[in-house]
Motif scaffolding. Structure first.
Motif, mmCIF file in Angstrom:
data_model
loop_
_atom_site.group_PDB
_atom_site.id
_atom_site.type_symbol
_atom_site.label_atom_id
_atom_site.label_comp_id
_atom_site.label_asym_id
_atom_site.label_seq_id
_atom_site.Cartn_x
_atom_site.Cartn_y
_atom_site.Cartn_z
ATOM 1 N N ASP A 29 109.576 16.005 -16.171
ATOM 2 C CA ASP A 29 109.903 14.595 -16.374
ATOM 3 C C ASP A 29 108.637 13.794 -16.137
ATOM 4 O OD1 ASP A 29 112.674 15.031 -16.788
ATOM 5 O OD2 ASP A 29 112.993 15.118 -14.622
ATOM 6 N N PHE A 30 108.377 12.816 -17.002
ATOM 7 C CA PHE A 30 107.198 11.978 -16.809
ATOM 8 C C PHE A 30 107.485 10.559 -17.273
ATOM 9 C CE2 PHE A 30 106.924 13.572 -21.060
ATOM 10 C CZ PHE A 30 106.358 12.555 -21.806
ATOM 11 N N GLU A 31 106.756 9.650 -16.684
ATOM 12 C CA GLU A 31 106.873 8.237 -17.023
ATOM 13 C C GLU A 31 105.642 7.858 -17.831
ATOM 14 O OE1 GLU A 31 108.779 4.963 -17.554
ATOM 15 O OE2 GLU A 31 109.602 6.315 -16.049
ATOM 16 N N PRO A 32 105.792 7.647 -19.148
ATOM 17 C CA PRO A 32 104.632 7.263 -19.957
ATOM 18 C C PRO A 32 104.038 5.944 -19.449
ATOM 19 C CG PRO A 32 106.509 7.823 -21.342
ATOM 20 C CD PRO A 32 107.004 7.740 -19.924
ATOM 21 N N ASP A 33 102.704 5.899 -19.409
ATOM 22 C CA ASP A 33 101.993 4.725 -18.928
ATOM 23 C C ASP A 33 101.247 4.102 -20.106
ATOM 24 O OD1 ASP A 33 100.923 2.862 -17.090
ATOM 25 O OD2 ASP A 33 99.101 4.068 -16.895
ATOM 26 N N GLY A 34 101.671 2.952 -20.537
ATOM 27 C CA GLY A 34 100.994 2.269 -21.632
ATOM 28 C C GLY A 34 101.553 2.658 -22.988
ATOM 29 N N LEU A 35 101.169 1.880 -23.978
ATOM 30 C CA LEU A 35 101.681 2.060 -25.329
ATOM 31 C C LEU A 35 101.302 3.412 -25.915
ATOM 32 C CD1 LEU A 35 103.178 0.871 -27.723
ATOM 33 C CD2 LEU A 35 101.021 -0.145 -28.473
ATOM 34 N N GLY A 36 100.048 3.848 -25.708
ATOM 35 C CA GLY A 36 99.594 5.123 -26.270
ATOM 36 C C GLY A 36 100.420 6.294 -25.788
ATOM 37 N N GLU A 37 100.708 6.340 -24.484
ATOM 38 C CA GLU A 37 101.502 7.440 -23.942
ATOM 39 C C GLU A 37 102.946 7.355 -24.393
ATOM 40 O OE1 GLU A 37 101.043 7.918 -19.746
ATOM 41 O OE2 GLU A 37 98.894 8.291 -19.898
ATOM 42 N N LYS A 38 103.467 6.148 -24.531
ATOM 43 C CA LYS A 38 104.843 5.995 -25.013
ATOM 44 C C LYS A 38 104.965 6.483 -26.450
ATOM 45 C CE LYS A 38 106.063 2.391 -21.801
ATOM 46 N NZ LYS A 38 106.329 0.994 -21.543
ATOM 47 N N VAL A 39 103.972 6.161 -27.289
ATOM 48 C CA VAL A 39 103.978 6.627 -28.678
ATOM 49 C C VAL A 39 103.833 8.149 -28.713
ATOM 50 C CG1 VAL A 39 102.688 6.594 -30.851
ATOM 51 C CG2 VAL A 39 103.166 4.458 -29.648
ATOM 52 N N ALA A 40 102.917 8.687 -27.890
ATOM 53 C CA ALA A 40 102.718 10.141 -27.840
ATOM 54 C C ALA A 40 104.017 10.849 -27.443
ATOM 55 C CB ALA A 40 101.602 10.494 -26.858
ATOM 56 N N GLY A 41 104.731 10.298 -26.485
ATOM 57 C CA GLY A 41 106.001 10.882 -26.067
ATOM 58 C C GLY A 41 107.029 10.829 -27.189
ATOM 59 N N ALA A 42 107.102 9.690 -27.862
ATOM 60 C CA ALA A 42 108.073 9.521 -28.938
ATOM 61 C C ALA A 42 107.775 10.433 -30.122
ATOM 62 C CB ALA A 42 108.107 8.062 -29.395
ATOM 63 N N LEU A 43 106.499 10.718 -30.374
ATOM 64 C CA LEU A 43 106.110 11.566 -31.501
ATOM 65 C C LEU A 43 106.141 13.059 -31.170
ATOM 66 C CD1 LEU A 43 103.143 9.488 -32.956
ATOM 67 C CD2 LEU A 43 105.473 9.672 -33.855
ATOM 68 N N GLY A 44 106.481 13.402 -29.929
ATOM 69 C CA GLY A 44 106.556 14.807 -29.543
ATOM 70 C C GLY A 44 105.217 15.436 -29.216
ATOM 71 N N ILE A 45 104.190 14.627 -29.025
ATOM 72 C CA ILE A 45 102.860 15.163 -28.728
ATOM 73 C C ILE A 45 102.846 15.855 -27.370
ATOM 74 C CG2 ILE A 45 100.458 14.512 -28.284
ATOM 75 C CD1 ILE A 45 100.865 12.341 -30.498
ATOM 76 N N VAL A 46 103.553 15.300 -26.401
ATOM 77 C CA VAL A 46 103.594 15.908 -25.072
ATOM 78 C C VAL A 46 104.309 17.261 -25.146
ATOM 79 C CG1 VAL A 46 104.380 15.631 -22.691
ATOM 80 C CG2 VAL A 46 103.500 13.654 -23.950
#
Length: 149
Positions: free
Chosen positions: A103-120
């Motif tokens: 579980d992780f809390e995305p920090d900032g827009l870039g991490e939120k987009v990366a999470g949404a796109l399945g990059i993580v």
């Protein structure tokens, strides 16, 4: 909060896979973006990472650990907020399933987009594939912590 769950089967006994996973200072050898891990004591370690040009430093703490079964952790310092567990399941005498849930809390827009796109998710899957290649090429662990925390 975002969650990642991935697994991989490795061709080593469960104790070999588990023992290698407890060698945190070896993580940079198979985890992309992990530059250095310094083990502080049996429970705590300090991480330096660089992912997508962003450098971070943070501390982690083992919150539960049972040999040949699982290692659970959480971050305790820095601007990264995550927790997770790596579990080890014996398939047979020479094969193990390694399962990661984080579980992780995305920090900032870039991490939120990366999470949404399945990059993580792809990053974790790649790290598990590199762990598989690392431990199968060695055939034996580089060390191991058998304590229960």
């Amino acid at each position: 909060m975002s969650t990642v769950q991935e697994s991989i089967d490795v061709a080593v006994p469960v104790n070999t896979a588990y023992n290698q996973w407890t060698q945190f200072e070896d993580f940079p050898k198979f985890m992309d973006g992990v530059e250095e891990i310094t083990q502080i004591d049996d429970r705590r370690s300090h991480w330096r990472t660089r992912v997508a040009g962003v450098s971070r430093e943070f501390d982690t703490e083992i919150v539960d650990q049972v040999p040949d079964d699982h290692v659970a952790w959480r971050t305790t310092g820095g601007d990264t907020h995550q927790s997770g567990v790596v579990s080890f399941q014996m398939i047979d005498a020479t094969h193990t399933r390694v399962m990661m849930a984080m579980d992780f809390e995305p920090d900032g827009l870039g991490e939120k987009v990366a999470g949404a796109l399945g990059i993580v998710d792809r990053q974790v899957k790649g790290d598990l594939r590199r762990f598989k290649a690392f431990i199968e090429a060695r055939g034996v662990e580089s060390g191991g912590f058998r304590g229960r925390l």
